[in-house]
Write a protein that holds these residues in place. Structure first.
Motif, PDB file in Angstrom:
ATOM      1  N   GLN A 206     102.006  44.254  13.360  1.00  0.00           N
ATOM      2  CA  GLN A 206     103.277  44.901  13.606  1.00  0.00           C
ATOM      3  C   GLN A 206     103.509  45.259  15.037  1.00  0.00           C
ATOM      4  O   GLN A 206     105.111  45.100  15.790  1.00  0.00           O
ATOM      5  CB  GLN A 206     103.194  46.625  12.549  1.00  0.00           C
TER       6      GLN A 206
ATOM      7  N   ARG B  38      99.655  47.347   9.403  1.00  0.00           N
ATOM      8  CA  ARG B  38     101.361  47.513  10.358  1.00  0.00           C
ATOM      9  C   ARG B  38     101.909  48.768  10.016  1.00  0.00           C
ATOM     10  O   ARG B  38     102.577  48.787  11.112  1.00  0.00           O
ATOM     11  CB  ARG B  38     101.784  46.510   8.978  1.00  0.00           C
TER      12      ARG B  38
ATOM     13  N   GLY C 167      96.104  44.115  11.616  1.00  0.00           N
ATOM     14  CA  GLY C 167      98.280  44.432  11.323  1.00  0.00           C
ATOM     15  C   GLY C 167      99.275  44.878  11.799  1.00  0.00           C
ATOM     16  O   GLY C 167     100.198  44.898  11.407  1.00  0.00           O
TER      17      GLY C 167
END
Length: 299
Positions: A211, A244, A207
C-alpha cells in the motif's frame, strides 16, 4: 505407596473440557479487495528492483519471499532470489534478497552495496546489523519495518537487563535510508489484536509495503500467490488487506481495535444469547442470576 498409580496424583488426572470450550480468537471484520484503493503505480522505466527481507526463522520470512516471487511471475516479471537461512531454524536470523527484472531475469540475486530499493524488515535487530545496512542507500532505499521487539536469547537469559528502545534502532535505520518515506509500525501487536495470532505479522507487513507503493506488483497477484501457498489462506489474505489498511486508513484500523464501549444492556443481551445457545437451562440460570443483581434506581 503407589498412590500415583491408584489415581491420587494430579499428574494422572484427566480433565475433559465441556462442549464448545476452548480458546476463542478474535475475528476482525472481513475486508473486501474493493474496500481498498490501489496505491499510486511505481514510476515506469525501472530495469531491476531489489527487495531485502529481514526477519526471524520460523515466522514466515522465506514464505514472504516465495509469495513475492510467484506474484512477480503472475505479473509477467522476472525474478531472482536466494534465502539466506544458514544454520538458522526457529529464532535465528534470516535474510531473503529478492531482485525483480522488468524485461530480463536479473543476473544475480545478490544486492550490491547501496542497491536496495525496499528494506522490508520484520526484525529491528537484524535491520541494524551493519552487514544488512550495507545494501541500503539514503537516496534510494525505502524502509517498511515492524517495530515489534522480539526478545533475543541474551534478553531472555538476562531479564534484569534494560529493555531495548525501538526508537534508537529506527534512528540508525533512518540515517541510512530515505527517512521521510519510511514506515514503522508494530505489525505483531496489530495482528495479535486482529487475529489472536502473531504468525501472520509478516504478511501484514507485506500489505503495508504494497500500500505504500514500494512493490512493483499487483495486489491480485500477491493474493493469488498467497492462495497458491495453501496455508490459512483466508486469514493470510485478510492479514494482507489489513496491513494495507494500516497505511491507507489507520484511523479505520484503530477504530476496529478500539471500538466504542458496549452498554450494560447490550452486554447482558449478548451474554444471555451465548447462554441460550448452550441450552435452555443455561439461559434460565442466567436470568435467575441477573434477577438477583441489585439495581440502583437513578434519581
Amino acid at each position: 505407596d503407589a498412590s500415583c498409580v491408584k489415581g491420587d496424583c494430579p499428574s494422572f488426572i484427566t480433565v475433559s473440557p465441556g462442549r464448545d470450550v476452548g480458546l476463542r480468537r478474535p475475528v476482525p471484520p472481513v475486508l473486501e479487495a474493493t474496500d481498498l484503493e490501489s496505491p499510486a503505480p511505481m514510476s515506469p522505466g525501472w530495469d531491476t528492483y531489489s527487495v531485502h527481507i529481514i526477519g526471524i526463522g520460523g515466522t514466515g520470512v522465506v514464505t514472504v519471499a516465495h509469495i513475492l516471487g510467484f506474484a512477480a511471475l503472475f505479473d509477467g516479471l522476472h525474478v531472482n532470489q536466494l534465502n539466506r537461512t544458514g544454520l538458522a531454524q526457529k529464532g535465528g536470523p534470516v535474510e531473503s534478497p529478492v531482485v525483480f527484472g522488468e524485461s530480463v531475469t536479473p543476473l544475480s540475486n545478490t544486492i550490491p552495496a547501496g542497491g536496495c530499493d525496499l528494506y522490508l524488515t520484520a526484525d529491528l535487530f537484524g535491520a541494524v546489523n551493519p552487514v544488512n545496512l550495507s545494501v541500503t542507500c539514503e537516496d534510494r532505499t525505502v524502509v517498511v519495518a515492524s517495530r515489534s521487539v522480539i526478545p533475543t536469547a541474551e534478553m531472555v537469559y538476562g531479564p534484569g537487563r534494560s529493555s531495548t528502545d525501538p526508537s534508537e534502532m529506527e534512528t540508525v535505520i533512518n540515517a541510512h535510508t530515505r527517512s521521510e518515506e519510511n514506515i514503522f509500525l508494530d505489525a505483531q501487536a496489530y495482528v495479535e489484536e486482529l487475529f489472536g495470532n502473531h504468525i501472520v505479522s509478516n504478511i501484514f507487513l507485506l500489505g503495508a509495503a504494497y500500500q505504500a507503493g514500494t512493490l512493483p506488483l499487483e495486489a491480485e497477484s500477491i493474493e493469488k500467490a498467497i492462495a497458491l501457498n495453501g496455508q490459512a489462506v483466508s486469514m493470510n489474505i485478510q492479514a494482507f488487506r489489513w496491513g494495507r489498511m494500516a497505511v491507507a486508513d489507520p484511523i479505520r484500523l484503530d477504530a476496529v481495535l478500539n471500538p466504542d464501549p458496549v452498554g450494560v444492556e447490550e452486554m447482558c443481551a449478548k451474554k444471555r444469547g451465548v447462554a441460550a445457545a448452550h441450552s435452555r437451562k443455561s439461559a434460565s440460570c442466567f436470568d435467575d442470576a441477573m434477577a438477583r443483581v441489585p439495581v440502583q434506581e437513578e434519581e
